[in-house]
Design a protein around this motif. Structure first.
Motif, PDB file in Angstrom:
ATOM      1  N   TYR A   1       0.830  -1.210   0.000  1.00 29.91           N
ATOM      2  CA  TYR A   1       0.000   0.000   0.000  1.00 29.91           C
ATOM      3  C   TYR A   1       0.864   1.259   0.000  1.00 29.91           C
ATOM      4  O   TYR A   1       0.615   2.201  -0.755  1.00 29.91           O
ATOM      5  CB  TYR A   1      -0.942   0.007   1.211  1.00 29.91           C
ATOM      6  CG  TYR A   1      -1.729   1.287   1.318  1.00 29.91           C
ATOM      7  CD1 TYR A   1      -2.828   1.501   0.488  1.00 29.91           C
ATOM      8  CD2 TYR A   1      -1.347   2.279   2.202  1.00 29.91           C
ATOM      9  CE1 TYR A   1      -3.535   2.690   0.556  1.00 29.91           C
ATOM     10  CE2 TYR A   1      -2.044   3.469   2.281  1.00 29.91           C
ATOM     11  CZ  TYR A   1      -3.143   3.666   1.456  1.00 29.91           C
ATOM     12  OH  TYR A   1      -3.827   4.843   1.523  1.00 29.91           O
ATOM     13  N   ILE A   2       1.870   1.273   0.859  1.00 27.43           N
ATOM     14  CA  ILE A   2       2.748   2.440   0.941  1.00 27.43           C
ATOM     15  C   ILE A   2       3.401   2.713  -0.410  1.00 27.43           C
ATOM     16  O   ILE A   2       3.464   3.861  -0.871  1.00 27.43           O
ATOM     17  CB  ILE A   2       3.828   2.244   2.029  1.00 27.43           C
ATOM     18  CG1 ILE A   2       3.194   2.252   3.420  1.00 27.43           C
ATOM     19  CG2 ILE A   2       4.920   3.311   1.934  1.00 27.43           C
ATOM     20  CD1 ILE A   2       4.133   1.779   4.522  1.00 27.43           C
ATOM     21  N   LEU A   3       3.857   1.657  -1.069  1.00 31.92           N
ATOM     22  CA  LEU A   3       4.577   1.832  -2.330  1.00 31.92           C
ATOM     23  C   LEU A   3       3.670   2.194  -3.495  1.00 31.92           C
ATOM     24  O   LEU A   3       4.092   2.863  -4.427  1.00 31.92           O
ATOM     25  CB  LEU A   3       5.366   0.571  -2.665  1.00 31.92           C
ATOM     26  CG  LEU A   3       6.487   0.227  -1.702  1.00 31.92           C
ATOM     27  CD1 LEU A   3       7.173  -1.051  -2.121  1.00 31.92           C
ATOM     28  CD2 LEU A   3       7.479   1.368  -1.606  1.00 31.92           C
ATOM     29  N   THR A   4       2.429   1.741  -3.460  1.00 33.30           N
ATOM     30  CA  THR A   4       1.524   2.017  -4.579  1.00 33.30           C
ATOM     31  C   THR A   4       0.717   3.290  -4.377  1.00 33.30           C
ATOM     32  O   THR A   4      -0.035   3.692  -5.255  1.00 33.30           O
ATOM     33  CB  THR A   4       0.567   0.834  -4.821  1.00 33.30           C
ATOM     34  OG1 THR A   4      -0.180   0.578  -3.631  1.00 33.30           O
ATOM     35  CG2 THR A   4       1.331  -0.396  -5.267  1.00 33.30           C
ATOM     36  N   SER A   5       0.877   3.943  -3.241  1.00 37.19           N
ATOM     37  CA  SER A   5       0.111   5.164  -2.973  1.00 37.19           C
ATOM     38  C   SER A   5       0.811   6.414  -3.514  1.00 37.19           C
ATOM     39  O   SER A   5       0.319   7.518  -3.318  1.00 37.19           O
ATOM     40  CB  SER A   5      -0.132   5.302  -1.471  1.00 37.19           C
ATOM     41  OG  SER A   5       1.086   5.518  -0.804  1.00 37.19           O
ATOM     42  N   TYR A   6       1.921   6.244  -4.166  1.00 41.67           N
ATOM     43  CA  TYR A   6       2.692   7.359  -4.723  1.00 41.67           C
ATOM     44  C   TYR A   6       3.008   8.407  -3.660  1.00 41.67           C
ATOM     45  O   TYR A   6       2.892   9.601  -3.875  1.00 41.67           O
ATOM     46  CB  TYR A   6       1.969   7.994  -5.924  1.00 41.67           C
ATOM     47  CG  TYR A   6       1.791   7.007  -7.039  1.00 41.67           C
ATOM     48  CD1 TYR A   6       2.864   6.659  -7.852  1.00 41.67           C
ATOM     49  CD2 TYR A   6       0.564   6.405  -7.259  1.00 41.67           C
ATOM     50  CE1 TYR A   6       2.711   5.739  -8.876  1.00 41.67           C
ATOM     51  CE2 TYR A   6       0.398   5.485  -8.275  1.00 41.67           C
ATOM     52  CZ  TYR A   6       1.472   5.153  -9.077  1.00 41.67           C
ATOM     53  OH  TYR A   6       1.304   4.235 -10.074  1.00 41.67           O
ATOM     54  N   ALA A   7       3.393   7.918  -2.515  1.00 37.48           N
ATOM     55  CA  ALA A   7       3.744   8.789  -1.397  1.00 37.48           C
ATOM     56  C   ALA A   7       5.069   9.496  -1.686  1.00 37.48           C
ATOM     57  O   ALA A   7       5.936   8.947  -2.371  1.00 37.48           O
ATOM     58  CB  ALA A   7       3.867   7.957  -0.123  1.00 37.48           C
ATOM     59  N   PRO A   8       5.240  10.689  -1.135  1.00 38.41           N
ATOM     60  CA  PRO A   8       6.519  11.388  -1.313  1.00 38.41           C
ATOM     61  C   PRO A   8       7.643  10.662  -0.559  1.00 38.41           C
ATOM     62  O   PRO A   8       7.393   9.894   0.368  1.00 38.41           O
ATOM     63  CB  PRO A   8       6.262  12.777  -0.716  1.00 38.41           C
ATOM     64  CG  PRO A   8       5.065  12.625   0.154  1.00 38.41           C
ATOM     65  CD  PRO A   8       4.276  11.466  -0.367  1.00 38.41           C
ATOM     66  N   VAL A   9       8.851  10.946  -0.952  1.00 37.91           N
ATOM     67  CA  VAL A   9      10.022  10.286  -0.380  1.00 37.91           C
ATOM     68  C   VAL A   9      10.091  10.485   1.134  1.00 37.91           C
ATOM     69  O   VAL A   9      10.411   9.559   1.874  1.00 37.91           O
ATOM     70  CB  VAL A   9      11.318  10.775  -1.069  1.00 37.91           C
ATOM     71  CG1 VAL A   9      12.546  10.238  -0.365  1.00 37.91           C
ATOM     72  CG2 VAL A   9      11.322  10.370  -2.529  1.00 37.91           C
ATOM     73  N   TRP A  10       9.778  11.670   1.633  1.00 38.75           N
ATOM     74  CA  TRP A  10       9.843  11.914   3.077  1.00 38.75           C
ATOM     75  C   TRP A  10       8.910  10.971   3.826  1.00 38.75           C
ATOM     76  O   TRP A  10       9.242  10.512   4.906  1.00 38.75           O
ATOM     77  CB  TRP A  10       9.552  13.372   3.429  1.00 38.75           C
ATOM     78  CG  TRP A  10       8.140  13.814   3.165  1.00 38.75           C
ATOM     79  CD1 TRP A  10       7.688  14.450   2.049  1.00 38.75           C
ATOM     80  CD2 TRP A  10       7.001  13.636   4.027  1.00 38.75           C
ATOM     81  NE1 TRP A  10       6.331  14.673   2.156  1.00 38.75           N
ATOM     82  CE2 TRP A  10       5.885  14.182   3.362  1.00 38.75           C
ATOM     83  CE3 TRP A  10       6.818  13.057   5.277  1.00 38.75           C
ATOM     84  CZ2 TRP A  10       4.610  14.180   3.907  1.00 38.75           C
ATOM     85  CZ3 TRP A  10       5.535  13.053   5.822  1.00 38.75           C
ATOM     86  CH2 TRP A  10       4.454  13.615   5.141  1.00 38.75           C
ATOM     87  N   TYR A  11       7.745  10.688   3.223  1.00 35.31           N
ATOM     88  CA  TYR A  11       6.792   9.780   3.868  1.00 35.31           C
ATOM     89  C   TYR A  11       7.340   8.353   3.885  1.00 35.31           C
ATOM     90  O   TYR A  11       7.236   7.648   4.876  1.00 35.31           O
ATOM     91  CB  TYR A  11       5.447   9.837   3.141  1.00 35.31           C
ATOM     92  CG  TYR A  11       4.402   8.945   3.752  1.00 35.31           C
ATOM     93  CD1 TYR A  11       3.763   9.309   4.933  1.00 35.31           C
ATOM     94  CD2 TYR A  11       4.051   7.739   3.160  1.00 35.31           C
ATOM     95  CE1 TYR A  11       2.802   8.496   5.512  1.00 35.31           C
ATOM     96  CE2 TYR A  11       3.093   6.922   3.729  1.00 35.31           C
ATOM     97  CZ  TYR A  11       2.469   7.301   4.893  1.00 35.31           C
ATOM     98  OH  TYR A  11       1.524   6.493   5.469  1.00 35.31           O
ATOM     99  N   LEU A  12       7.932   7.940   2.776  1.00 36.34           N
ATOM    100  CA  LEU A  12       8.541   6.607   2.708  1.00 36.34           C
ATOM    101  C   LEU A  12       9.649   6.483   3.746  1.00 36.34           C
ATOM    102  O   LEU A  12       9.754   5.455   4.420  1.00 36.34           O
ATOM    103  CB  LEU A  12       9.089   6.338   1.306  1.00 36.34           C
ATOM    104  CG  LEU A  12       8.070   6.261   0.182  1.00 36.34           C
ATOM    105  CD1 LEU A  12       8.775   6.121  -1.164  1.00 36.34           C
ATOM    106  CD2 LEU A  12       7.089   5.131   0.396  1.00 36.34           C
TER     107      LEU A  12
END
Length: 124
Positions: A80-91
């Motif tokens: 989910y984290i990887l497919t949510s197109y989260a910004p790098v800071w969130y990752l």
């Protein structure tokens, strides 16, 4: 009580999740090296947990099903984290949290393996 068939299905779903994570890892070429390294580490840790659970024979010990479910939940969370197109800071914020969850499961499994009669509870 869970049946051996349930464990087999859970293992299959877990294998499928790991395949999906590996595929995303390949496709997400725009991620930073640091994030890719964290994801690679998480995938390897999940594979290691899978092997550990297999070695402890989840099919023969239904009480281990909970660990398999929790490990699968972590794989879903990473997916989910990887497919949510989260910004790098969130990752960079979330992936270390995931690693901590994996570490807790590993410690609980090692304790269960060392002291099989002791009840082990993992807090979330």
């Amino acid at each position: 009580m869970l049946t051996p068939k349930t464990s087999v299905v859970s293992l299959f779903l877990f294998y499928s999740l790991l395949d999906d994570l590996n595929l995303i890892m390949i496709q997400k070429y725009e991620m930073s090296i640091d994030v890719k390294d964290q994801i690679r580490t998480i995938i390897e840790e999940l594979k290691s947990l899978r092997s550990f659970l297999e070695d402890m024979e989840v099919q023969k010990h239904p009480e281990l099903e909970g660990f398999l479910i929790q490990t699968s939940d972590i794989a879903y969370e990473v997916l989910y984290i990887l497919t949510s197109y989260a910004p790098v800071w969130y990752l960079n914020l979330r992936l270390p949290q995931v690693m901590e969850k994996i570490k807790l499961i590993r410690l609980a499994l090692e304790k269960l393996n060392k002291y099989p009669t002791e009840k082990v509870i993992i807090s979330r």
